[in-house]
Design a protein around this motif. Structure first.
Motif, short mmCIF file in Angstrom:
data_model
loop_
_atom_site.label_atom_id
_atom_site.label_comp_id
_atom_site.label_asym_id
_atom_site.label_seq_id
_atom_site.Cartn_x
_atom_site.Cartn_y
_atom_site.Cartn_z
N GLY A 149 -2.16 -9.23 14.56
CA GLY A 149 -2.35 -8.49 13.49
C GLY A 149 -3.72 -8.13 12.78
O GLY A 149 -3.76 -7.41 12.34
N LEU A 150 -4.28 -8.87 12.86
CA LEU A 150 -5.67 -9.13 12.68
C LEU A 150 -6.75 -7.86 13.62
O LEU A 150 -7.04 -7.00 13.01
CB LEU A 150 -7.16 -9.85 12.64
CG LEU A 150 -6.54 -11.17 10.88
CD1 LEU A 150 -7.69 -12.64 11.85
CD2 LEU A 150 -6.97 -10.88 10.70
N ASP A 187 -4.46 -5.95 15.40
CA ASP A 187 -4.28 -4.97 14.62
C ASP A 187 -4.30 -3.94 14.11
O ASP A 187 -4.71 -2.47 14.07
CB ASP A 187 -2.60 -4.56 14.73
CG ASP A 187 -1.88 -5.40 16.12
OD1 ASP A 187 -2.11 -4.61 17.15
OD2 ASP A 187 -0.70 -5.94 16.20
N GLU A 188 -4.57 -4.30 13.14
CA GLU A 188 -6.10 -3.90 11.59
C GLU A 188 -6.98 -3.40 12.32
O GLU A 188 -6.86 -2.14 12.54
CB GLU A 188 -6.26 -4.99 10.74
CG GLU A 188 -5.21 -5.16 10.04
CD GLU A 188 -5.65 -6.77 8.60
OE1 GLU A 188 -6.34 -6.56 8.75
OE2 GLU A 188 -4.75 -7.10 8.77
N ASP A 189 -8.03 -4.20 13.02
CA ASP A 189 -9.03 -3.07 13.53
C ASP A 189 -9.61 -4.19 14.69
O ASP A 189 -10.08 -5.40 14.82
CB ASP A 189 -10.32 -3.74 12.47
CG ASP A 189 -12.12 -2.87 12.97
OD1 ASP A 189 -11.73 -2.46 14.25
OD2 ASP A 189 -12.61 -3.64 12.72
N CYS A 190 -9.49 -4.09 15.38
CA CYS A 190 -9.48 -4.38 17.11
C CYS A 190 -11.01 -5.25 17.79
O CYS A 190 -10.88 -5.86 18.91
CB CYS A 190 -9.30 -3.80 18.82
SG CYS A 190 -9.56 -1.96 18.89
N GLN A 241 -13.59 -5.99 14.97
CA GLN A 241 -13.46 -6.78 14.13
C GLN A 241 -13.69 -8.25 14.41
O GLN A 241 -13.38 -9.07 15.54
CB GLN A 241 -13.25 -7.38 13.08
CG GLN A 241 -11.60 -7.55 13.29
CD GLN A 241 -11.03 -7.96 11.92
OE1 GLN A 241 -11.37 -8.38 10.66
NE2 GLN A 241 -9.12 -7.58 11.96
#
Length: 103
Positions: free
Chosen positions: A20-21, A23-26, A28
């Protein structure tokens, strides 16, 4: 499999949170504290953090390979992360002495 006994967090929950994290910013930086914050938990004894780091490395590598299988930069970067983990992470495993006993 249960990864964190203090908070009762399973391997699947951690993997889903990492995905999920990503998907937000691959790209990060994902650390155990960020995973626990996303789960609305906090590290108590933090003995599970080395296992969470290994899970983060594994899931991140698989995620990037799924989305761009030809990206060799991801593989070389993940290999460098693993070598640093082995070099510095094994000096004091969980900050406990080898002779540490709970009882």
């Amino acid at each position: 499999m249960l990864v964190c006994h203090c908070n009762i967090i399973t391997q699947k929950e951690i993997e889903d949170t990492i995905i999920g994290l990503l998907d937000e910013d691959c790209w990060q930086l994902i650390v155990p504290a960020k995973v626990y914050h996303a789960l609305q938990k906090r590290g108590r004894c933090c003995g599970c953090f080395p296992n969470v780091v290994e899970t983060i490395i594994k899931v991140t590598e698989e995620y990037h390979l799924r989305h761009d299988p030809n990206d060799s930069d991801v593989i070389s970067f993940m290999d460098r992360v693993r070598s640093l983990r082995q070099q510095y992470g094994s000096i004091q495993h969980e900050r406990r002495n080898k002779g540490h006993r709970a009882a």
